[in-house]
Design a protein around this motif. Structure first.
Motif, PDB file in Angstrom:
ATOM      1  N   UNK A   1      16.105 -16.516  58.523  1.00  0.00           N
ATOM      2  CA  UNK A   1      17.264 -15.774  59.017  1.00  0.00           C
ATOM      3  C   UNK A   1      18.418 -16.705  59.378  1.00  0.00           C
ATOM      4  N   UNK A   2      18.189 -18.021  59.322  1.00  0.00           N
ATOM      5  CA  UNK A   2      19.248 -18.988  59.608  1.00  0.00           C
ATOM      6  C   UNK A   2      20.029 -19.382  58.360  1.00  0.00           C
ATOM      7  N   UNK A   3      19.729 -18.776  57.221  1.00  0.00           N
ATOM      8  CA  UNK A   3      20.482 -19.019  55.993  1.00  0.00           C
ATOM      9  C   UNK A   3      21.705 -18.104  56.003  1.00  0.00           C
ATOM     10  N   UNK A   4      22.883 -18.683  55.778  1.00  0.00           N
ATOM     11  CA  UNK A   4      24.118 -17.897  55.745  1.00  0.00           C
ATOM     12  C   UNK A   4      24.062 -16.907  54.579  1.00  0.00           C
ATOM     13  N   UNK A   5      24.674 -15.726  54.720  1.00  0.00           N
ATOM     14  CA  UNK A   5      24.601 -14.709  53.666  1.00  0.00           C
ATOM     15  C   UNK A   5      25.085 -15.196  52.305  1.00  0.00           C
ATOM     16  N   UNK A   6      26.157 -15.990  52.286  1.00  0.00           N
ATOM     17  CA  UNK A   6      26.657 -16.454  50.993  1.00  0.00           C
ATOM     18  C   UNK A   6      25.672 -17.396  50.311  1.00  0.00           C
ATOM     19  N   UNK A   7      24.981 -18.226  51.088  1.00  0.00           N
ATOM     20  CA  UNK A   7      23.974 -19.114  50.507  1.00  0.00           C
ATOM     21  C   UNK A   7      22.703 -18.341  50.153  1.00  0.00           C
ATOM     22  N   UNK A   8      22.405 -17.280  50.877  1.00  0.00           N
ATOM     23  CA  UNK A   8      21.272 -16.423  50.520  1.00  0.00           C
ATOM     24  C   UNK A   8      21.470 -15.865  49.116  1.00  0.00           C
ATOM     25  N   UNK A   9      22.683 -15.384  48.846  1.00  0.00           N
ATOM     26  CA  UNK A   9      22.952 -14.824  47.523  1.00  0.00           C
ATOM     27  C   UNK A   9      22.845 -15.896  46.447  1.00  0.00           C
ATOM     28  N   UNK A  10      23.224 -17.121  46.748  1.00  0.00           N
ATOM     29  CA  UNK A  10      23.079 -18.216  45.783  1.00  0.00           C
ATOM     30  C   UNK A  10      21.609 -18.547  45.562  1.00  0.00           C
ATOM     31  N   UNK A  11      20.834 -18.636  46.647  1.00  0.00           N
ATOM     32  CA  UNK A  11      19.411 -18.959  46.529  1.00  0.00           C
ATOM     33  C   UNK A  11      18.660 -17.935  45.681  1.00  0.00           C
ATOM     34  N   UNK A  12      19.047 -16.674  45.770  1.00  0.00           N
ATOM     35  CA  UNK A  12      18.346 -15.598  45.086  1.00  0.00           C
ATOM     36  C   UNK A  12      19.014 -15.208  43.769  1.00  0.00           C
ATOM     37  N   UNK A  13      19.865 -16.087  43.251  1.00  0.00           N
ATOM     38  CA  UNK A  13      20.500 -15.918  41.936  1.00  0.00           C
ATOM     39  C   UNK A  13      21.338 -14.647  41.846  1.00  0.00           C
ATOM     40  N   UNK A  14      21.911 -14.207  42.964  1.00  0.00           N
ATOM     41  CA  UNK A  14      22.825 -13.070  42.923  1.00  0.00           C
ATOM     42  C   UNK A  14      24.211 -13.520  42.489  1.00  0.00           C
ATOM     43  N   UNK A  15      24.529 -14.791  42.716  1.00  0.00           N
ATOM     44  CA  UNK A  15      25.751 -15.407  42.192  1.00  0.00           C
ATOM     45  C   UNK A  15      25.333 -16.667  41.443  1.00  0.00           C
ATOM     46  N   UNK A  16      26.024 -16.967  40.360  1.00  0.00           N
ATOM     47  CA  UNK A  16      25.659 -18.115  39.543  1.00  0.00           C
ATOM     48  C   UNK A  16      26.248 -19.411  40.061  1.00  0.00           C
ATOM     49  N   UNK A  17      27.508 -19.358  40.495  1.00  0.00           N
ATOM     50  CA  UNK A  17      28.189 -20.558  40.946  1.00  0.00           C
ATOM     51  C   UNK A  17      28.007 -20.725  42.452  1.00  0.00           C
ATOM     52  N   UNK A  18      28.423 -21.865  42.977  1.00  0.00           N
ATOM     53  CA  UNK A  18      28.310 -22.118  44.413  1.00  0.00           C
ATOM     54  C   UNK A  18      29.136 -21.116  45.209  1.00  0.00           C
ATOM     55  N   UNK A  19      28.717 -20.771  46.405  1.00  0.00           N
ATOM     56  CA  UNK A  19      29.423 -19.750  47.194  1.00  0.00           C
ATOM     57  C   UNK A  19      30.899 -20.068  47.435  1.00  0.00           C
ATOM     58  N   UNK A  20      31.235 -21.338  47.618  1.00  0.00           N
ATOM     59  CA  UNK A  20      32.635 -21.699  47.880  1.00  0.00           C
ATOM     60  C   UNK A  20      33.535 -21.324  46.711  1.00  0.00           C
ATOM     61  N   UNK A  21      33.003 -21.378  45.486  1.00  0.00           N
ATOM     62  CA  UNK A  21      33.813 -21.112  44.300  1.00  0.00           C
ATOM     63  C   UNK A  21      33.696 -19.679  43.807  1.00  0.00           C
ATOM     64  N   UNK A  22      32.580 -19.012  44.068  1.00  0.00           N
ATOM     65  CA  UNK A  22      32.360 -17.700  43.465  1.00  0.00           C
ATOM     66  C   UNK A  22      32.594 -16.520  44.410  1.00  0.00           C
ATOM     67  N   UNK A  23      32.597 -16.743  45.704  1.00  0.00           N
ATOM     68  CA  UNK A  23      32.755 -15.641  46.652  1.00  0.00           C
ATOM     69  C   UNK A  23      34.103 -15.715  47.352  1.00  0.00           C
ATOM     70  N   UNK A  24      34.642 -14.566  47.765  1.00  0.00           N
ATOM     71  CA  UNK A  24      35.915 -14.592  48.502  1.00  0.00           C
ATOM     72  C   UNK A  24      35.729 -15.215  49.877  1.00  0.00           C
ATOM     73  N   UNK A  25      36.834 -15.684  50.435  1.00  0.00           N
ATOM     74  CA  UNK A  25      36.789 -16.306  51.769  1.00  0.00           C
ATOM     75  C   UNK A  25      36.413 -15.259  52.814  1.00  0.00           C
ATOM     76  N   UNK A  26      35.805 -15.727  53.903  1.00  0.00           N
ATOM     77  CA  UNK A  26      35.409 -14.836  54.996  1.00  0.00           C
ATOM     78  C   UNK A  26      36.667 -14.258  55.648  1.00  0.00           C
ATOM     79  N   UNK A  27      36.618 -12.977  55.941  1.00  0.00           N
ATOM     80  CA  UNK A  27      37.747 -12.287  56.570  1.00  0.00           C
ATOM     81  C   UNK A  27      37.784 -12.590  58.062  1.00  0.00           C
ATOM     82  N   UNK A  28      38.955 -12.452  58.663  1.00  0.00           N
ATOM     83  CA  UNK A  28      39.106 -12.728  60.095  1.00  0.00           C
ATOM     84  C   UNK A  28      38.278 -11.780  60.953  1.00  0.00           C
TER      85      UNK A  28
END
Length: 130
Positions: free
Chosen positions: A61-88
């Motif tokens: 549960x200490x894995x950030x959501x964006x890295x969770x999606x990367x670990x489980x192949x929900x996104x192909x590229x690294x989270x910094x490049x493939x996901x939108x920035x976190x909203x305020x």
């Protein structure tokens, strides 16, 4: 304590066997909690293998959501490049606090004194004679 205890424990970071297994793998990133992510090789389906080495206790549960999606192949590229920035307005993720002093305890829990609100009149206890 970490370096001396590390070869014998799996719950407090990576064991020495894990570190040997990561030889030749590529370090791809790190999250805000200090967890380190690796990629290398492929599984039986041909997908790239991905790992997380926790900074501290091994708690998924200490894995950030964006890295969770990367670990489980929900996104192909690294989270910094493939996901939108976190909203305020988005809150930062929290690890599972069950079993800690910060865990949620409702009114009536023994840790909060064990006194709950009195039952309302719409509740009637079951009796075998009824």
């Amino acid at each position: 304590m970490g370096i001396n205890l590390n070869p014998f424990t799996w719950w407090n970071g990576a064991t020495i066997g894990t570190w040997f297994g990561l030889r030749g793998k590529t370090r791809v990133g790190e999250d805000a909690l200090g967890n380190v992510y690796y990629q290398g090789g492929s599984d039986t389906a041909g997908n790239p293998r991905r790992w997380v080495i926790y900074n501290g206790s091994n708690d998924s549960s200490r894995v950030a959501p964006e890295w969770f999606s990367w670990l489980h192949h929900q996104v192909d590229d690294l989270p910094d490049r493939s996901l939108p920035a976190r909203r305020d307005w988005q809150r930062p993720p929290e690890p599972n606090l069950t079993g800690t002093m910060l865990a949620y305890r409702p009114a009536g829990a023994l840790e909060k004194g064990g006194k709950r609100a009195a039952a309302t009149g719409d509740y009637e206890a079951w009796t075998p004679d009824a």
